[in-house]
Design a protein around this motif. Structure first.
Motif, PDB file in Angstrom:
ATOM      1  N   THR A   1      35.483  39.075 -61.849  1.00 47.18           N
ATOM      2  CA  THR A   1      35.616  37.938 -62.505  1.00 47.18           C
ATOM      3  C   THR A   1      34.119  37.700 -63.184  1.00 47.18           C
ATOM      4  O   THR A   1      33.291  37.979 -62.445  1.00 47.18           O
ATOM      5  N   PHE A   2      34.013  37.036 -64.268  1.00 48.00           N
ATOM      6  CA  PHE A   2      32.712  36.816 -64.796  1.00 48.00           C
ATOM      7  C   PHE A   2      32.435  35.421 -65.054  1.00 48.00           C
ATOM      8  O   PHE A   2      33.410  34.391 -64.797  1.00 48.00           O
ATOM      9  N   GLU A   3      30.991  35.305 -64.986  1.00 48.17           N
ATOM     10  CA  GLU A   3      30.572  33.724 -65.370  1.00 48.17           C
ATOM     11  C   GLU A   3      29.674  33.900 -66.615  1.00 48.17           C
ATOM     12  O   GLU A   3      29.157  34.974 -66.829  1.00 48.17           O
ATOM     13  N   TYR A   4      29.429  32.918 -67.301  1.00 45.88           N
ATOM     14  CA  TYR A   4      28.955  33.097 -68.699  1.00 45.88           C
ATOM     15  C   TYR A   4      27.924  31.745 -68.660  1.00 45.88           C
ATOM     16  O   TYR A   4      27.826  30.946 -67.960  1.00 45.88           O
ATOM     17  N   LYS A   5      26.991  32.108 -69.281  1.00 49.11           N
ATOM     18  CA  LYS A   5      25.924  31.159 -69.753  1.00 49.11           C
ATOM     19  C   LYS A   5      25.334  31.255 -71.076  1.00 49.11           C
ATOM     20  O   LYS A   5      25.374  32.412 -71.677  1.00 49.11           O
ATOM     21  N   VAL A   6      25.065  30.340 -71.760  1.00 47.80           N
ATOM     22  CA  VAL A   6      24.860  30.140 -73.305  1.00 47.80           C
ATOM     23  C   VAL A   6      23.368  29.412 -73.179  1.00 47.80           C
ATOM     24  O   VAL A   6      23.380  28.431 -72.721  1.00 47.80           O
ATOM     25  N   VAL A   7      22.709  30.391 -74.119  1.00 48.72           N
ATOM     26  CA  VAL A   7      21.109  29.761 -73.914  1.00 48.72           C
ATOM     27  C   VAL A   7      20.820  29.550 -75.472  1.00 48.72           C
ATOM     28  O   VAL A   7      21.045  30.484 -76.323  1.00 48.72           O
ATOM     29  N   THR A   8      20.058  28.617 -75.773  1.00 47.63           N
ATOM     30  CA  THR A   8      19.649  28.108 -77.050  1.00 47.63           C
ATOM     31  C   THR A   8      18.232  28.908 -77.213  1.00 47.63           C
ATOM     32  O   THR A   8      17.087  28.625 -76.627  1.00 47.63           O
ATOM     33  N   PHE A   9      18.213  29.609 -78.497  1.00 47.23           N
ATOM     34  CA  PHE A   9      16.854  30.104 -78.566  1.00 47.23           C
ATOM     35  C   PHE A   9      16.287  29.519 -80.011  1.00 47.23           C
ATOM     36  O   PHE A   9      17.198  29.993 -81.045  1.00 47.23           O
ATOM     37  N   ARG A  10      15.277  28.973 -80.461  1.00 44.36           N
ATOM     38  CA  ARG A  10      14.892  28.362 -81.744  1.00 44.36           C
ATOM     39  C   ARG A  10      13.197  28.429 -81.642  1.00 44.36           C
ATOM     40  O   ARG A  10      12.640  28.423 -80.624  1.00 44.36           O
ATOM     41  N   GLU A  11      12.824  28.417 -82.758  1.00 46.91           N
ATOM     42  CA  GLU A  11      11.397  28.426 -82.867  1.00 46.91           C
ATOM     43  C   GLU A  11      11.179  27.002 -82.988  1.00 46.91           C
ATOM     44  O   GLU A  11      10.933  26.314 -82.388  1.00 46.91           O
ATOM     45  N   SER A  12      10.401  26.645 -84.268  1.00 45.46           N
ATOM     46  CA  SER A  12       9.895  25.471 -84.602  1.00 45.46           C
ATOM     47  C   SER A  12      10.861  24.598 -85.481  1.00 45.46           C
ATOM     48  O   SER A  12      11.806  25.373 -86.106  1.00 45.46           O
ATOM     49  N   LEU A  13      10.664  23.568 -85.705  1.00 42.59           N
ATOM     50  CA  LEU A  13      11.296  22.669 -86.664  1.00 42.59           C
ATOM     51  C   LEU A  13      10.939  23.007 -88.027  1.00 42.59           C
ATOM     52  O   LEU A  13      11.867  22.559 -89.070  1.00 42.59           O
ATOM     53  N   ILE A  14      10.278  23.782 -88.311  1.00 42.91           N
ATOM     54  CA  ILE A  14       9.593  23.999 -89.771  1.00 42.91           C
ATOM     55  C   ILE A  14       9.894  25.405 -90.117  1.00 42.91           C
ATOM     56  O   ILE A  14       9.160  26.026 -90.898  1.00 42.91           O
ATOM     57  N   GLY A  15      11.130  25.886 -89.857  1.00 46.27           N
ATOM     58  CA  GLY A  15      11.537  27.243 -90.204  1.00 46.27           C
ATOM     59  C   GLY A  15      10.934  28.366 -90.288  1.00 46.27           C
ATOM     60  O   GLY A  15      10.868  29.407 -91.015  1.00 46.27           O
ATOM     61  N   ASP A  16      10.212  28.485 -89.184  1.00 44.31           N
ATOM     62  CA  ASP A  16       9.483  29.879 -88.907  1.00 44.31           C
ATOM     63  C   ASP A  16      10.549  30.769 -88.731  1.00 44.31           C
ATOM     64  O   ASP A  16      11.522  30.567 -88.190  1.00 44.31           O
ATOM     65  N   ALA A  17       9.928  32.184 -88.774  1.00 43.84           N
ATOM     66  CA  ALA A  17      10.724  33.268 -88.384  1.00 43.84           C
ATOM     67  C   ALA A  17      11.079  33.259 -86.795  1.00 43.84           C
ATOM     68  O   ALA A  17      10.059  32.973 -86.316  1.00 43.84           O
ATOM     69  N   LEU A  18      12.007  34.007 -86.430  1.00 41.72           N
ATOM     70  CA  LEU A  18      12.346  33.860 -84.969  1.00 41.72           C
ATOM     71  C   LEU A  18      11.321  34.855 -84.441  1.00 41.72           C
ATOM     72  O   LEU A  18      10.989  36.207 -85.393  1.00 41.72           O
ATOM     73  N   ASP A  19      10.929  34.775 -83.480  1.00 41.34           N
ATOM     74  CA  ASP A  19       9.718  35.890 -82.819  1.00 41.34           C
ATOM     75  C   ASP A  19      10.343  36.863 -81.871  1.00 41.34           C
ATOM     76  O   ASP A  19      10.982  36.355 -80.663  1.00 41.34           O
ATOM     77  N   SER A  20      10.569  38.210 -82.260  1.00 38.96           N
ATOM     78  CA  SER A  20      11.151  39.331 -81.426  1.00 38.96           C
ATOM     79  C   SER A  20      10.857  39.259 -80.189  1.00 38.96           C
ATOM     80  O   SER A  20      11.546  39.450 -79.166  1.00 38.96           O
ATOM     81  N   ASP A  21       9.344  39.028 -79.731  1.00 33.87           N
ATOM     82  CA  ASP A  21       8.624  39.295 -78.763  1.00 33.87           C
ATOM     83  C   ASP A  21       9.157  38.053 -77.630  1.00 33.87           C
ATOM     84  O   ASP A  21       9.507  38.429 -76.613  1.00 33.87           O
ATOM     85  N   LYS A  22       9.044  36.855 -78.212  1.00 36.07           N
ATOM     86  CA  LYS A  22       9.798  35.633 -77.373  1.00 36.07           C
ATOM     87  C   LYS A  22      11.080  35.995 -76.784  1.00 36.07           C
ATOM     88  O   LYS A  22      11.486  35.579 -75.762  1.00 36.07           O
ATOM     89  N   LEU A  23      12.061  36.288 -77.972  1.00 35.32           N
ATOM     90  CA  LEU A  23      13.393  36.675 -77.607  1.00 35.32           C
ATOM     91  C   LEU A  23      13.537  37.989 -76.542  1.00 35.32           C
ATOM     92  O   LEU A  23      14.377  37.506 -75.619  1.00 35.32           O
ATOM     93  N   GLU A  24      12.617  38.818 -76.735  1.00 39.36           N
ATOM     94  CA  GLU A  24      12.840  39.736 -75.651  1.00 39.36           C
ATOM     95  C   GLU A  24      12.334  39.287 -74.192  1.00 39.36           C
ATOM     96  O   GLU A  24      12.932  39.586 -73.308  1.00 39.36           O
ATOM     97  N   LYS A  25      11.307  38.545 -74.143  1.00 35.29           N
ATOM     98  CA  LYS A  25      11.047  37.774 -73.003  1.00 35.29           C
ATOM     99  C   LYS A  25      12.061  37.086 -72.409  1.00 35.29           C
ATOM    100  O   LYS A  25      12.371  37.039 -71.202  1.00 35.29           O
TER     101      LYS A  25
END
Length: 71
Positions: free
Chosen positions: A6-30
């Motif tokens: 049986t599995f458990e799930y977690k949903v994590v929100t990932f966003r950068e800034s309020l001013i539409g910057d591109a998402l940082d792949s290094d931060k996402l990887e971390k």
């Protein structure tokens, strides 16, 4: 006969800034590696408007759905 996991799930929100910057792949990887240390595996990534803490608007972000076997 083996017992199915049986599995458990977690949903994590990932966003950068309020001013539409591109998402940082290094931060996402971390973020993903940090959760992997606790046994979580990435199940899905969904693009979404993520509500910000300042003001009524939303910014583009990602919802990361993680999964792991329930202990």
């Amino acid at each position: 006969m083996s017992t199915p996991y049986t599995f458990e799930y977690k949903v994590v929100t990932f966003r950068e800034s309020l001013i539409g910057d591109a998402l940082d792949s290094d931060k996402l990887e971390k973020v993903l590696n940090k959760h992997a240390e606790d046994g979580w595996a990435l199940k899905a990534i969904t693009a979404a408007d993520v509500k910000g803490r300042i003001g009524p608007g939303a910014v583009e972000g990602l919802l990361l759905t993680l999964e792991r076997p329930r202990a």
